[in-house]
Design an enzyme around this catalytic site. Structure first.
Site, PDB file in Angstrom:
ATOM      1  N   HIS A  23       0.746  -1.063  -0.072  1.00 17.25           N
ATOM      2  CA  HIS A  23       0.164  -0.101   0.011  1.00 17.25           C
ATOM      3  C   HIS A  23       0.905   1.335  -0.067  1.00 17.25           C
ATOM      4  O   HIS A  23       1.988   1.159   0.561  1.00 17.25           O
ATOM      5  CB  HIS A  23      -0.837  -0.082   1.259  1.00 17.25           C
ATOM      6  CG  HIS A  23      -0.231   0.053   2.401  1.00 17.25           C
ATOM      7  ND1 HIS A  23       0.364   1.181   3.062  1.00 17.25           N
ATOM      8  CD2 HIS A  23       0.156  -0.813   3.541  1.00 17.25           C
ATOM      9  CE1 HIS A  23       0.918   0.990   4.244  1.00 17.25           C
ATOM     10  NE2 HIS A  23       0.771  -0.379   4.531  1.00 17.25           N
ATOM     11  N   GLU A 135      -2.504  -7.450   7.209  1.00 14.41           N
ATOM     12  CA  GLU A 135      -1.309  -7.131   7.818  1.00 14.41           C
ATOM     13  C   GLU A 135      -1.211  -7.880   9.315  1.00 14.41           C
ATOM     14  O   GLU A 135      -2.268  -8.696   9.476  1.00 14.41           O
ATOM     15  CB  GLU A 135      -1.164  -5.759   8.291  1.00 14.41           C
ATOM     16  CG  GLU A 135       0.163  -5.273   9.064  1.00 14.41           C
ATOM     17  CD  GLU A 135       1.364  -5.632   8.402  1.00 14.41           C
ATOM     18  OE1 GLU A 135       1.608  -7.081   8.075  1.00 14.41           O
ATOM     19  OE2 GLU A 135       2.109  -4.903   7.767  1.00 14.41           O
TER      20      GLU A 135
END
Length: 289
Positions: A23, A135
């Site tokens: 990201h 994550e």
């Protein structure tokens, strides 16, 4: 050939091309990259992309178009957190949204206080959210997601149907996944990719997930290749790789192989075939006369 490295050969239909993307810069990265303890701050709950991060997204968006990659991607998979969803729709979306009854936007205007306009889904590959590529779970508020119903409002054209729970039941305030657990989840995700029919897939995910997952690969490669696979990802970095189905998990037949012998007939020995052609030529010449 003993002791000499040789190229590997594998059927194309047993391979997938994946484009791994970390990201863009998130709000939590600004302080967290300087002081790891900053990731514990509640103010970074489901951190959005920063304005610098949006510039990174714009540059990667241009790259995937200029390189021709955009047209090749069959599917985009995104971790269901704000920063990964913003990155996925910004990089692989259809650009500025123009209000049309038949087109649903990928992202509404100002999603996550982004100060960005709506993003179109026109001509973009399908984007789906998958929990397996989240994550490192637990403890850090930046890695806790909001409800899926909230995301569905912000990202109307993203497919959230594979996520079972509206609320985040995976993130625990006092328990953080071990590195080994993240790696195991990453391998499970890689195996799940083989259940998909798509051959070229972009995956928008996180540094920790990528690091621990990729460290499990490349042990059968040259050390330099292993290092290339496992190198840490920068914000909004894209890295393309091929995964191979050695265990026959996938079952797709090749779309490019050609079986031959079409039309099918009995093969004649070479001398008979040659005499047959000579007779055909003689018959043709006699008719011409």
């Amino acid at each position: 050939m003993d002791g000499v490295a040789v190229p590997s050969l594998y059927p194309l239909n047993r391979c997938k091309t994946i484009h791994l993307v970390r990201h863009a810069q998130g709000l939590h990265n600004v302080d967290g990259d300087k002081n790891y303890k900053a990731y514990l701050s509640p103010e970074y709950f489901d951190a959005p992309v920063t304005q610098l991060g949006w510039l990174q997204i714009e540059n990667l968006h241009k790259h995937v178009h200029n390189s021709g990659l955009f047209k090749r991607i069959d599917l985009v998979i995104a971790s269901p957190l704000l920063r990964t969803l913003q990155t996925a729709v910004g990089v692989f979306g259809g650009g500025d949204y123009v209000d049309r009854m038949d087109i649903v936007p990928l992202m509404v205007a100002n999603a996550g206080n982004s100060e960005r306009g709506a993003i179109s889904s026109l001509n973009s590959p399908p984007i789906i959210a998958v929990e397996l590529c989240r994550e490192h779970l637990g403890v850090h508020p930046c890695d806790k997601r909001r409800s899926i119903s909230d995301y569905q409002f912000l990202f109307p054209a993203v497919d959230f149907s594979l996520i079972e729970s509206d609320e985040d039941v995976l993130w625990k305030a006092n328990v953080r996944e071990t590195n080994e657990e993240v790696a195991a989840r990453g391998l499970k995700f890689m195996n799940w990719l083989w259940t998909r029919k798509e051959k070229e897939i972009a995956i928008v995910t996180h540094r920790g997930f990528l690091n621990h997952t990729l460290n499990a690969f490349g042990n059968d490669c040259h050390p330099f290749v292993k290092k290339e696979i496992c190198k840490h990802f920068a914000n909004c970095e894209l890295r393309s790789m091929v995964i191979i189905d050695r265990s026959m998990t996938g079952s797709d037949s090749s779309s490019t192989n050609y079986p031959g012998k079409i039309p099918s007939a009995l093969d004649l020995p070479a001398d008979i075939a040659e005499r047959s052609h000579e007779k055909e030529d003689a018959d043709t010449n006699s008719v011409d006369r």
